[in-house]
Design a protein around this motif. Structure first.
Motif, PDB file in Angstrom:
ATOM      1  N   PHE A  80       0.829  -1.207   0.000  1.00  0.00           N
ATOM      2  CA  PHE A  80       0.000   0.000   0.000  1.00  0.00           C
ATOM      3  C   PHE A  80       0.868   1.265   0.000  1.00  0.00           C
ATOM      4  CE2 PHE A  80      -3.049  -3.120   1.714  1.00  0.00           C
ATOM      5  CZ  PHE A  80      -4.086  -2.924   0.810  1.00  0.00           C
ATOM      6  N   PHE A  81       2.027   1.199   0.650  1.00  0.00           N
ATOM      7  CA  PHE A  81       2.961   2.328   0.635  1.00  0.00           C
ATOM      8  C   PHE A  81       3.408   2.621  -0.792  1.00  0.00           C
ATOM      9  CE2 PHE A  81       7.336   3.925   0.758  1.00  0.00           C
ATOM     10  CZ  PHE A  81       7.219   5.004   1.617  1.00  0.00           C
ATOM     11  N   ASN A  82       3.804   1.580  -1.504  1.00  0.00           N
ATOM     12  CA  ASN A  82       4.258   1.759  -2.880  1.00  0.00           C
ATOM     13  C   ASN A  82       3.134   2.218  -3.795  1.00  0.00           C
ATOM     14  OD1 ASN A  82       7.128   1.050  -2.937  1.00  0.00           O
ATOM     15  ND2 ASN A  82       6.470  -0.981  -2.311  1.00  0.00           N
ATOM     16  N   MET A  83       1.933   1.639  -3.617  1.00  0.00           N
ATOM     17  CA  MET A  83       0.797   2.024  -4.451  1.00  0.00           C
ATOM     18  C   MET A  83       0.409   3.478  -4.236  1.00  0.00           C
ATOM     19  SD  MET A  83      -0.353  -0.209  -6.624  1.00  0.00           S
ATOM     20  CE  MET A  83       1.402  -0.216  -6.993  1.00  0.00           C
ATOM     21  N   LEU A  84       0.506   3.935  -2.997  1.00  0.00           N
ATOM     22  CA  LEU A  84       0.192   5.326  -2.701  1.00  0.00           C
ATOM     23  C   LEU A  84       1.107   6.265  -3.479  1.00  0.00           C
ATOM     24  CD1 LEU A  84      -1.165   7.584  -1.006  1.00  0.00           C
ATOM     25  CD2 LEU A  84       0.593   7.173   0.732  1.00  0.00           C
ATOM     26  N   PHE A  85       2.400   5.961  -3.482  1.00  0.00           N
ATOM     27  CA  PHE A  85       3.350   6.834  -4.156  1.00  0.00           C
ATOM     28  C   PHE A  85       3.271   6.685  -5.673  1.00  0.00           C
ATOM     29  CE2 PHE A  85       4.990   7.229   0.078  1.00  0.00           C
ATOM     30  CZ  PHE A  85       5.498   8.521   0.105  1.00  0.00           C
ATOM     31  N   VAL A  86       3.031   5.470  -6.160  1.00  0.00           N
ATOM     32  CA  VAL A  86       2.861   5.281  -7.600  1.00  0.00           C
ATOM     33  C   VAL A  86       1.683   6.109  -8.094  1.00  0.00           C
ATOM     34  CG1 VAL A  86       2.090   3.628  -9.352  1.00  0.00           C
ATOM     35  CG2 VAL A  86       3.948   3.017  -7.812  1.00  0.00           C
ATOM     36  N   VAL A 143       6.941  19.263   0.851  1.00  0.00           N
ATOM     37  CA  VAL A 143       6.251  17.988   1.003  1.00  0.00           C
ATOM     38  C   VAL A 143       6.074  17.681   2.481  1.00  0.00           C
ATOM     39  CG1 VAL A 143       6.368  15.507   0.551  1.00  0.00           C
ATOM     40  CG2 VAL A 143       7.224  17.138  -1.161  1.00  0.00           C
ATOM     41  N   ASN A 144       4.849  17.345   2.860  1.00  0.00           N
ATOM     42  CA  ASN A 144       4.562  16.886   4.216  1.00  0.00           C
ATOM     43  C   ASN A 144       4.596  15.365   4.199  1.00  0.00           C
ATOM     44  OD1 ASN A 144       3.307  16.058   6.644  1.00  0.00           O
ATOM     45  ND2 ASN A 144       2.266  18.017   6.811  1.00  0.00           N
ATOM     46  N   PHE A 145       5.612  14.793   4.805  1.00  0.00           N
ATOM     47  CA  PHE A 145       5.841  13.350   4.740  1.00  0.00           C
ATOM     48  C   PHE A 145       5.128  12.660   5.900  1.00  0.00           C
ATOM     49  CE2 PHE A 145       8.665   9.513   4.848  1.00  0.00           C
ATOM     50  CZ  PHE A 145       8.460   9.117   3.550  1.00  0.00           C
ATOM     51  N   PHE A 146       3.876  12.248   5.645  1.00  0.00           N
ATOM     52  CA  PHE A 146       3.055  11.550   6.631  1.00  0.00           C
ATOM     53  C   PHE A 146       2.915  12.324   7.938  1.00  0.00           C
ATOM     54  CE2 PHE A 146       4.683   8.052   3.954  1.00  0.00           C
ATOM     55  CZ  PHE A 146       3.467   7.543   3.520  1.00  0.00           C
ATOM     56  N   GLY A 147       2.984  13.641   7.874  1.00  0.00           N
ATOM     57  CA  GLY A 147       2.831  14.459   9.058  1.00  0.00           C
ATOM     58  C   GLY A 147       4.021  14.427   9.994  1.00  0.00           C
ATOM     59  N   LEU A 148       5.105  13.769   9.594  1.00  0.00           N
ATOM     60  CA  LEU A 148       6.282  13.645  10.466  1.00  0.00           C
ATOM     61  C   LEU A 148       7.352  14.670  10.120  1.00  0.00           C
ATOM     62  CD1 LEU A 148       6.632   9.749  10.415  1.00  0.00           C
ATOM     63  CD2 LEU A 148       5.549  11.161  12.176  1.00  0.00           C
ATOM     64  N   TRP A 162      14.931  10.460  -1.324  1.00  0.00           N
ATOM     65  CA  TRP A 162      15.833   9.952  -0.297  1.00  0.00           C
ATOM     66  C   TRP A 162      15.076   9.591   0.978  1.00  0.00           C
ATOM     67  CZ3 TRP A 162      19.999   8.833  -2.793  1.00  0.00           C
ATOM     68  CH2 TRP A 162      20.334   9.593  -3.920  1.00  0.00           C
ATOM     69  N   ALA A 163      13.981  10.295   1.235  1.00  0.00           N
ATOM     70  CA  ALA A 163      13.136   9.933   2.370  1.00  0.00           C
ATOM     71  C   ALA A 163      12.493   8.564   2.130  1.00  0.00           C
ATOM     72  CB  ALA A 163      12.067  10.997   2.605  1.00  0.00           C
ATOM     73  N   ILE A 164      12.045   8.319   0.887  1.00  0.00           N
ATOM     74  CA  ILE A 164      11.460   7.017   0.551  1.00  0.00           C
ATOM     75  C   ILE A 164      12.508   5.917   0.661  1.00  0.00           C
ATOM     76  CG2 ILE A 164      10.414   5.689  -1.313  1.00  0.00           C
ATOM     77  CD1 ILE A 164       9.087   8.259  -2.255  1.00  0.00           C
ATOM     78  N   LEU A 165      13.728   6.211   0.229  1.00  0.00           N
ATOM     79  CA  LEU A 165      14.814   5.234   0.366  1.00  0.00           C
ATOM     80  C   LEU A 165      15.040   4.902   1.841  1.00  0.00           C
ATOM     81  CD1 LEU A 165      18.089   5.109  -1.612  1.00  0.00           C
ATOM     82  CD2 LEU A 165      18.223   5.057   0.863  1.00  0.00           C
ATOM     83  N   GLY A 166      14.966   5.926   2.726  1.00  0.00           N
ATOM     84  CA  GLY A 166      15.121   5.672   4.154  1.00  0.00           C
ATOM     85  C   GLY A 166      14.028   4.784   4.707  1.00  0.00           C
ATOM     86  N   ILE A 167      12.779   4.975   4.226  1.00  0.00           N
ATOM     87  CA  ILE A 167      11.677   4.116   4.664  1.00  0.00           C
ATOM     88  C   ILE A 167      11.916   2.678   4.214  1.00  0.00           C
ATOM     89  CG2 ILE A 167       9.220   3.644   4.353  1.00  0.00           C
ATOM     90  CD1 ILE A 167       9.710   5.928   6.232  1.00  0.00           C
ATOM     91  N   SER A 168      12.401   2.500   2.992  1.00  0.00           N
ATOM     92  CA  SER A 168      12.718   1.147   2.506  1.00  0.00           C
ATOM     93  C   SER A 168      13.757   0.481   3.401  1.00  0.00           C
ATOM     94  CB  SER A 168      13.230   1.204   1.064  1.00  0.00           C
ATOM     95  OG  SER A 168      12.228   1.640   0.180  1.00  0.00           O
ATOM     96  N   LEU A 169      14.742   1.265   3.819  1.00  0.00           N
ATOM     97  CA  LEU A 169      15.778   0.736   4.693  1.00  0.00           C
ATOM     98  C   LEU A 169      15.192   0.304   6.033  1.00  0.00           C
ATOM     99  CD1 LEU A 169      18.856   0.291   4.717  1.00  0.00           C
ATOM    100  CD2 LEU A 169      19.079   2.549   5.760  1.00  0.00           C
ATOM    101  N   LEU A 170      14.265   1.123   6.566  1.00  0.00           N
ATOM    102  CA  LEU A 170      13.632   0.793   7.847  1.00  0.00           C
ATOM    103  C   LEU A 170      12.747  -0.447   7.733  1.00  0.00           C
ATOM    104  CD1 LEU A 170      12.624   4.344   9.149  1.00  0.00           C
ATOM    105  CD2 LEU A 170      14.461   2.874  10.009  1.00  0.00           C
ATOM    106  N   LEU A 171      12.142  -0.638   6.569  1.00  0.00           N
ATOM    107  CA  LEU A 171      11.280  -1.803   6.363  1.00  0.00           C
ATOM    108  C   LEU A 171      12.066  -3.069   6.067  1.00  0.00           C
ATOM    109  CD1 LEU A 171       8.423  -0.214   4.198  1.00  0.00           C
ATOM    110  CD2 LEU A 171       8.316  -0.882   6.608  1.00  0.00           C
ATOM    111  N   GLY A 172      13.380  -2.938   5.938  1.00  0.00           N
ATOM    112  CA  GLY A 172      14.210  -4.102   5.667  1.00  0.00           C
ATOM    113  C   GLY A 172      14.279  -4.482   4.205  1.00  0.00           C
TER     114      GLY A 172
END
Length: 234
Positions: A71-77, A140-145, A155-165
């Motif tokens: 769902f994360f990927n679909m949202l951004f796509v 850009v407001n990144f999920f309110g964070l 690069w923020a998306i790349l960081g999320i990928s890293l956190l998700l393993g």
């Protein structure tokens, strides 16, 4: 009624975004019931020796099983594909499709070096990168964070990928291909001696873009605005 409203809203989405998003969702749904990921992943041996050419396309459509990552990927796509199509590619559907084709071919060739089997996430990263470079002043407001300028979003998306393993190699591939496209399309043509190297094939323009109006065409009197025919004689 709710489904009818959702369907009507979905039909308002530009054609390329609508088609690609629907293909991704339907492919994932098919994996749950009918297909196996092993029938979809990119394998050059099966493509070129067993002629399973569909793998050249299906590896861009599967984002993993239903879950947060999907769902994360679909949202951004959906979001950034639509923003590109309604923004810098508005009225240029053929150019937008050509960007997909250019990115897909280059990712496939580079993916061979890294033994990457599914490249949908790389395509998503490319879409986000191109949008971010063409919208440098947007915040850009990144999920309110976090709130930051658009060029930091990939690069923020790349960081999320890293956190998700997840493997960040796929994200880096998408960012690299996005940068190559952005440089060839937006930067190099504006340099001294530069020119556009990415020329959309004419047949795509004929197939996907509305026909251009002939500047020498003279409309009939009844077609001209403010022109009215005289009433018929009695």
């Amino acid at each position: 009624m709710a489904w009818q409203g959702m369907a009507a809203e979905f039909l308002q989405v530009p054609a390329v975004t609508r088609a690609y998003t629907a293909a991704c969702v339907l492919t994932t749904a098919a994996v749950l019931e009918i297909l196996s990921p092993f029938q979809l992943y990119f394998n050059p041996h099966l493509v070129f020796q067993k002629f399973q050419v569909w793998r050249l396309f299906t590896n861009f459509l599967f984002f993993g099983p239903m879950g947060f990552s999907f769902f994360f990927n679909m949202l951004f796509v959906f979001r950034y594909c639509r923003m590109l199509e309604e923004g810098s590619f508005r009225g240029r559907t053929a150019d937008f499709v050509f960007m997909f084709l250019f990115g897909g071919v280059l990712m496939t060739l580079l993916g061979l070096l890294g033994s990457l089997f599914f490249l949908g996430q790389a395509l998503m990263a490319m879409l986000v990168y191109v949008w971010s470079r063409r919208s440098p002043q947007v915040r850009v407001n990144f999920f309110g964070l976090l709130t930051f300028q658009a060029p930091f979003l990939p690069w923020a998306i790349l960081g999320i990928s890293l956190l998700l393993g997840n493997s960040i190699l796929v994200d880096l591939l998408g960012i690299a291909v996005g940068h190559i496209y952005y440089f060839l399309e937006d930067v190099f043509p504006n340099q001294p001696g530069g020119k556009r190297l990415l020329l959309t094939p004419h047949f795509l323009k004929l197939l996907l873009d509305p026909p251009e109006e002939d500047p020498n065409y003279l409309p009939l009197p009844e077609e001209r605005p403010g022109t009215h025919l005289p009433p018929p004689q009695q």
